[in-house]
Write a protein that holds these residues in place. Structure first.
Motif, PDB file in Angstrom:
ATOM      1  N   TRP A  70       3.986  16.969  -4.575  1.00 48.72           N
ATOM      2  CA  TRP A  70       4.870  18.560  -3.730  1.00 48.72           C
ATOM      3  C   TRP A  70       5.903  18.760  -5.614  1.00 48.72           C
ATOM      4  N   MET A  71       7.223  17.278  -5.234  1.00 47.78           N
ATOM      5  CA  MET A  71       7.839  17.572  -5.810  1.00 47.78           C
ATOM      6  C   MET A  71       8.920  16.168  -5.982  1.00 47.78           C
ATOM      7  N   ILE A  72       9.750  16.579  -6.758  1.00 47.48           N
ATOM      8  CA  ILE A  72      10.263  15.006  -8.018  1.00 47.48           C
ATOM      9  C   ILE A  72      11.878  15.095  -7.175  1.00 47.48           C
ATOM     10  N   GLN A  73      12.232  14.058  -6.894  1.00 43.72           N
ATOM     11  CA  GLN A  73      13.350  13.581  -6.416  1.00 43.72           C
ATOM     12  C   GLN A  73      14.531  13.295  -7.744  1.00 43.72           C
ATOM     13  N   SER A  74      15.585  13.659  -7.499  1.00 40.77           N
ATOM     14  CA  SER A  74      16.084  12.939  -9.230  1.00 40.77           C
ATOM     15  C   SER A  74      16.754  11.890  -7.998  1.00 40.77           C
ATOM     16  N   GLU A  75      17.698  10.783  -9.176  1.00 38.36           N
ATOM     17  CA  GLU A  75      17.604   9.165  -8.290  1.00 38.36           C
ATOM     18  C   GLU A  75      18.796   9.044  -7.389  1.00 38.36           C
ATOM     19  N   GLU A  76      20.042  10.165  -7.701  1.00 36.61           N
ATOM     20  CA  GLU A  76      20.790  10.569  -6.811  1.00 36.61           C
ATOM     21  C   GLU A  76      20.441  11.174  -5.280  1.00 36.61           C
ATOM     22  N   LEU A  77      19.515  11.667  -5.405  1.00 40.41           N
ATOM     23  CA  LEU A  77      18.687  12.246  -4.118  1.00 40.41           C
ATOM     24  C   LEU A  77      18.235  10.892  -3.433  1.00 40.41           C
ATOM     25  N   ARG A  78      17.434  10.348  -4.182  1.00 40.25           N
ATOM     26  CA  ARG A  78      16.776   9.036  -3.533  1.00 40.25           C
ATOM     27  C   ARG A  78      17.708   7.804  -3.020  1.00 40.25           C
ATOM     28  N   ARG A  79      18.822   8.310  -3.731  1.00 37.81           N
ATOM     29  CA  ARG A  79      19.976   6.699  -3.619  1.00 37.81           C
ATOM     30  C   ARG A  79      20.489   7.199  -2.044  1.00 37.81           C
ATOM     31  N   TRP A  80      20.654   8.886  -2.081  1.00 36.94           N
ATOM     32  CA  TRP A  80      21.349   8.815  -0.810  1.00 36.94           C
ATOM     33  C   TRP A  80      20.823   9.357   0.550  1.00 36.94           C
ATOM     34  N   SER A  81      19.430   9.314   0.193  1.00 34.49           N
ATOM     35  CA  SER A  81      17.967   9.652   0.682  1.00 34.49           C
ATOM     36  C   SER A  81      18.354   7.989   1.887  1.00 34.49           C
ATOM     37  N   ASP A  82      18.367   6.691   0.853  1.00 36.38           N
ATOM     38  CA  ASP A  82      18.889   5.306   1.605  1.00 36.38           C
ATOM     39  C   ASP A  82      19.605   5.368   1.989  1.00 36.38           C
ATOM     40  N   ILE A  83      20.875   6.300   1.661  1.00 35.00           N
ATOM     41  CA  ILE A  83      21.592   5.449   1.815  1.00 35.00           C
ATOM     42  C   ILE A  83      22.162   6.389   3.467  1.00 35.00           C
ATOM     43  N   MET A  84      21.610   7.783   3.658  1.00 33.85           N
ATOM     44  CA  MET A  84      22.187   8.057   4.766  1.00 33.85           C
ATOM     45  C   MET A  84      21.071   7.158   6.028  1.00 33.85           C
ATOM     46  N   ALA A  85      19.675   6.381   5.674  1.00 31.44           N
ATOM     47  CA  ALA A  85      18.692   6.134   6.157  1.00 31.44           C
ATOM     48  C   ALA A  85      19.244   5.233   6.816  1.00 31.44           C
ATOM     49  N   GLN A  86      20.691   4.370   7.033  1.00 27.23           N
ATOM     50  CA  GLN A  86      21.288   3.296   7.195  1.00 27.23           C
ATOM     51  C   GLN A  86      22.055   3.457   8.942  1.00 27.23           C
ATOM     52  N   LEU A  87      21.784   5.235   8.632  1.00 24.24           N
ATOM     53  CA  LEU A  87      22.821   5.974   9.467  1.00 24.24           C
ATOM     54  C   LEU A  87      21.974   6.026  11.103  1.00 24.24           C
ATOM     55  N   PRO A  88      21.993   5.927  12.159  1.00 21.93           N
ATOM     56  CA  PRO A  88      21.102   6.089  13.244  1.00 21.93           C
ATOM     57  C   PRO A  88      20.515   7.467  13.754  1.00 21.93           C
ATOM     58  N   TYR A  89      18.817   7.807  13.471  1.00 22.54           N
ATOM     59  CA  TYR A  89      18.915   9.565  13.459  1.00 22.54           C
ATOM     60  C   TYR A  89      20.101  10.423  13.980  1.00 22.54           C
ATOM     61  N   GLU A  90      20.317  10.521  15.017  1.00 24.26           N
ATOM     62  CA  GLU A  90      21.177  11.691  15.109  1.00 24.26           C
ATOM     63  C   GLU A  90      23.009  11.878  14.530  1.00 24.26           C
ATOM     64  N   GLN A  91      22.898  10.894  14.375  1.00 24.44           N
ATOM     65  CA  GLN A  91      24.544  10.476  13.374  1.00 24.44           C
ATOM     66  C   GLN A  91      24.116  11.306  11.724  1.00 24.44           C
ATOM     67  N   ARG A  92      23.137  10.681  11.491  1.00 30.83           N
ATOM     68  CA  ARG A  92      22.818  11.423  10.101  1.00 30.83           C
ATOM     69  C   ARG A  92      22.612  12.850  10.436  1.00 30.83           C
ATOM     70  N   GLU A  93      21.481  13.425  11.460  1.00 31.53           N
ATOM     71  CA  GLU A  93      21.002  14.653  11.561  1.00 31.53           C
ATOM     72  C   GLU A  93      22.826  15.372  11.395  1.00 31.53           C
ATOM     73  N   THR A  94      23.570  14.908  12.220  1.00 31.98           N
ATOM     74  CA  THR A  94      24.432  15.677  13.282  1.00 31.98           C
ATOM     75  C   THR A  94      25.227  15.710  11.347  1.00 31.98           C
ATOM     76  N   VAL A  95      25.930  14.791  10.642  1.00 31.83           N
ATOM     77  CA  VAL A  95      26.731  14.853   8.896  1.00 31.83           C
ATOM     78  C   VAL A  95      25.955  15.755   8.619  1.00 31.83           C
ATOM     79  N   ILE A  96      24.529  15.449   8.131  1.00 31.69           N
ATOM     80  CA  ILE A  96      24.000  16.283   7.537  1.00 31.69           C
ATOM     81  C   ILE A  96      24.044  17.455   7.489  1.00 31.69           C
TER      82      ILE A  96
END
Lengths: 181, 270
Positions: free
Chosen positions: A111-137
């Motif tokens: 369905w979607m085509i992600q940009s490199e930047e989105l992929r990179r940030w998605s990987d960075i954010m994945a290093q945060l515990p889920y609850e923290q990631r959700e709150t920050v975003i």
């Protein structure tokens, strides 16, 4: 926005055009949030698809007293949280291997085509515990207030503030580490 | 070493581009439209009983309905027994429907964002011209109730569909018929009725009547000012204090624009 209020009213009256416009207006914001929260393109597509389908089915019963964008983003966050919990349960039950074989057999429509930047940030954010990631975003990208996030997560505002602070600290150390490399 | 403020700024301003594949988009959209249609059909099948049958079934309901009709007739004949409050909302909407031409200026805004200004003119022949920023919109609802043509005001180039202004034009004009009801009903959702407000006796209140509608559970509010004599609306104000959101609509009936003003060909030849 006032335009959203009119769109919701038209949608509740059964307007197909209003649903089409709501979809066009918010699909990218929802996909973006779902990608960062789930760090998985296929899960993100499923989450947003399900949110839109439930929304489309809710025309007669929908009682929306606030902002349409916040409402849809909260729906995405709730579904992403449930999906994350389900994935954790599956991992502990050791079903991951079976699932990966099954998913290789499927040929889902992309369905979607992600940009490199989105992929990179998605990987960075994945290093945060889920609850923290959700709150920050939700706070920084979706513009939601701590009170709203607390309501959606079913915790106190202080807990949300704590998660946010820890999330930022962790993010800072990740980014500093990246910078030093 | 980045500070917390820096991190906040970075995350806030990230340009996370994303695109969707049109074919999948189309498939998802048609699924959504089907879901909407099915849900509307199911719901109306469950929630629309035969009202007449329900009323006639029991003598109690028959009696209650008769009482309601009698009360409604009494109120309709003499609203509140007060000469100052005897402009009804129905009179205002009726007057607006019969007005031959008008000029509407809309100001729409939220928080600190820039106010959007939209101007709409309606001709005696149900033609419409609207301005928003550098765009000009033409519609001839007498001939075609759906078509709205958009041009760039300075280059006169034909533009693709614009979302918000045509939506407001269509709210005022449904099936070639101009009505205030669709506009006011669409603003604060779940408004049950618009009622006249008793205002203190000032020069303004002798000339105008103020109607108000409040949302059941939110602070959203709708106010409408109408002239007592002509019963024409002059201002519609929608406010939502939660997000400092507002829509302020001013109606003017003083100037009738020339036929050429509503003609896209005349606009292009200028």
């Amino acid at each position: 926005m006032l335009e959203d209020k009119v769109l919701i009213w038209k949608f509740k009256c059964g307007s197909r055009d209003a649903l089409y416009r709501i979809y066009e207006k918010y699909k990218k914001d929802l996909l973006r949030l779902a990608v960062i929260l789930s760090n998985n393109a296929s899960d993100a597509e499923d989450i947003v698809h399900d949110v839109f389908v439930s929304f489309a089915q809710s025309a007669e019963t929908l009682k929306l007293s606030g902002n349409l964008k916040s409402f849809l983003l909260t729906c995405v966050a709730n579904r992403a949280r449930n999906k994350n919990r389900a994935n954790q349960c599956r991992q502990t039950a050791g079903l991951d291997e079976a699932e990966s074989v099954a998913s290789q057999l499927k040929t889902p429509e992309q369905w979607m085509i992600q940009s490199e930047e989105l992929r990179r940030w998605s990987d960075i954010m994945a290093q945060l515990p889920y609850e923290q990631r959700e709150t920050v975003i939700l706070h920084l990208r979706a513009g939601m207030k701590f009170r709203q996030i607390a309501q959606s997560q079913g915790v106190s505002v202080n807990t949300v503030k704590g998660r946010y602070r820890y999330g930022l600290d962790k993010l800072r150390s990740i980014l500093d580490g990246e910078f030093e490399k | 070493m980045k500070s917390a403020e820096n991190i906040e700024k970075i995350v806030k301003n990230l340009d996370l581009d994303i695109d969707t594949i049109p074919q999948t988009d189309q498939a998802v959209l048609s699924e959504l439209l089907d879901a909407q249609k099915q849900s509307m059909q199911q719901h109306s099948a469950f929630t629309l009983p035969n009202i007449r049958r329900f009323i006639m079934k029991s003598p109690m309901t028959k009696f209650a309905v008769a009482a309601v009709i009698i009360i409604a007739v009494i109120i309709g004949v003499n609203p509140f027994g007060n000469s100052k409050a005897n402009v009804l909302w129905a009179d205002v909407t009726k007057s607006f429907e019969s007005v031959p031409f008008f000029h509407l200026t809309m100001y729409i805004g939220q928080d600190a964002t820039e106010t959007k200004k939209i101007e709409i003119w309606k001709s005696t022949d149900s033609q419409v011209r609207a301005h928003e920023g550098n765009k000009v919109f033409f519609a001839d609802f007498f001939r075609d109730t759906n078509k709205i043509t958009i041009f760039d005001r300075s280059t006169k180039e034909l533009l693709n569909s614009d979302e918000s202004t045509p939506m407001f034009i269509r709210l005022l004009c449904k099936d070639g018929h101009f009505s205030l009801d669709t506009l006011t009903k669409s603003l604060p959702p779940q408004v049950k009725g618009i009622t006249p407000l008793e205002t203190i006796d000032t020069a303004a209140s002798r000339e105008t009547v103020l109607f108000e509608a409040k949302h059941e559970s939110t602070p959203e509010q709708l106010k409408i000012w109408a002239l007592r004599e002509s019963k024409l609306p002059i201002r519609v104000l929608f406010t939502d204090p939660r997000q400092n959101e507002y829509g302020d609509f001013f109606f003017d009936y003083s100037e009738q624009k020339d036929v050429k003003f509503f003609d896209p060909k005349a606009f292009l030849s200028q």
